[in-house]
Design an enzyme around this catalytic site. Structure first.
Site, short mmCIF file in Angstrom:
data_model
loop_
_atom_site.label_atom_id
_atom_site.label_comp_id
_atom_site.label_asym_id
_atom_site.label_seq_id
_atom_site.Cartn_x
_atom_site.Cartn_y
_atom_site.Cartn_z
CG MET A 27 -14.26 25.41 0.47
SD MET A 27 -12.83 26.02 -0.26
CE MET A 27 -13.74 27.08 -1.42
CG ASP A 34 -9.03 18.94 -5.07
OD1 ASP A 34 -8.63 19.70 -5.93
OD2 ASP A 34 -9.94 18.91 -4.22
N GLY A 35 -5.71 19.26 -6.50
CA GLY A 35 -4.86 20.43 -6.05
C GLY A 35 -3.69 20.86 -7.35
CG ASP A 91 -13.72 21.71 -4.29
OD1 ASP A 91 -13.45 20.71 -3.57
OD2 ASP A 91 -13.19 22.31 -5.22
CG MET A 98 -12.52 20.89 1.77
SD MET A 98 -11.59 22.03 0.43
CE MET A 98 -12.81 22.23 -0.56
CB SER A 138 -12.80 21.70 -9.23
OG SER A 138 -13.43 22.24 -7.96
CG HIS A 143 -13.81 17.79 -7.08
ND1 HIS A 143 -13.79 16.50 -6.16
CD2 HIS A 143 -13.63 18.52 -6.12
CE1 HIS A 143 -13.26 16.77 -4.90
NE2 HIS A 143 -13.16 18.11 -4.96
N GLY A 180 -9.28 21.94 -11.81
CA GLY A 180 -9.85 23.41 -11.71
C GLY A 180 -9.54 24.28 -12.82
CG HIS A 223 -13.60 18.05 -1.12
ND1 HIS A 223 -12.55 18.27 -1.68
CD2 HIS A 223 -13.26 17.74 0.15
CE1 HIS A 223 -11.49 18.51 -0.87
NE2 HIS A 223 -11.94 17.99 0.49
CG MET A 264 -6.86 17.66 0.40
SD MET A 264 -7.81 18.04 -1.13
CE MET A 264 -7.39 19.66 -1.07
#
Length: 239
Positions: A53, A189-190, A51, A84, A24, A49, A211, A82, A153
């Site tokens: 936001m 993810d996470g 992200d 968000m 990520s 990946h 990440g 992704h 998630m």
């Protein structure tokens, strides 16, 4: 057989070939983002990946399509974008044209998930749907035939460096059962790291977003070993 590790509990095989690692870039050093992308490409990352936001759907702001476009010509690896953000539909085309190969939207981000998936497909991109920790897998049951990726998630979205939420393992098993024989990636993810990668893979995930476990310290010399460690942990049976 070397490289194939049957998991007795889940009844499927996890192989080096079936597991892909998606670093990520949210954890990258943005002062030298292009160098970080090149380093991850060379280190064996399978997918990038990305992200996005908005400070509204999640309590943080990252970047927009211009940044995605700026790094698109650095690597041929797929961009897993992704989103968000909410509302999401007005931004799908911009990220598609910026170089996304796949776009994932959240089931919670708007009232018309099916329409959002259609909008991604209309741009010729792979369509993904993400579910937050409190959202049941049943929320995506009626769109499953229209997606190419399901993202579970395993932290609350919005920040890197969070700890893996253990109940995500059961949600992964449920999502894998819902996917069945369909050619759909199951992504997590996470909080993914070598300590939990095997359990995650055994629960059915084949695409692991990482990440901090790849980028911590932002030393490119460490990236290849960290990616390899994740892949090995995911595909090696625990004693």
């Amino acid at each position: 057989m070397a490289g194939t590790k049957p998991d007795g509990d889940e009844g499927h095989h996890v192989t080096q070939q079936s597991i892909r690692i998606a670093p990520s870039i949210l954890s990258a050093d943005f002062s030298r983002l292009g160098e970080e992308v090149r380093a991850i490409d060379a280190a064996g990352g399978d997918v990038f990946h990305i992200d996005i936001m908005d400070g509204h759907f999640v309590p943080n702001i990252s970047f927009g399509p211009t940044i995605v476009q700026s790094i698109r010509n650095i690597t041929a690896k797929p961009f897993d974008v992704h989103l968000m953000i909410a509302p999401v539909d007005p931004y799908i085309a911009a990220f598609a044209r910026a170089g996304a190969d796949g776009i994932t939207v959240h089931a919670e981000a708007g009232p018309h998930l099916h329409r959002s998936i259609q909008a991604i497909k209309a741009e010729g991109k792979r369509a993904g749907v993400a579910i937050n920790p409190a959202t049941p897998v049943s929320a995506i049951e009626h769109v499953i035939d229209g997606v190419d990726l399901v993202l579970v998630m395993s932290v609350n979205p919005g920040f890197g460096g969070q700890s893996f939420i253990p109940v995500a393992l059961e949600k992964l098993r449920q999502a894998r059962a819902l996917i069945g024989g369909r050619p759909i990636d199951l992504e997590v993810d996470g909080g993914v790291d070598p300590d939990n990668a095997h359990e995650i893979a055994a629960a059915g995930a084949n695409l692991l977003v990482a990440g901090s476990s790849v980028f911590a310290g932002n030393d490119p010399a460490t990236y290849a070993d960290r990616i390899a460690a994740l892949r090995t942990a995911a595909t090696t049976l625990k004693a």
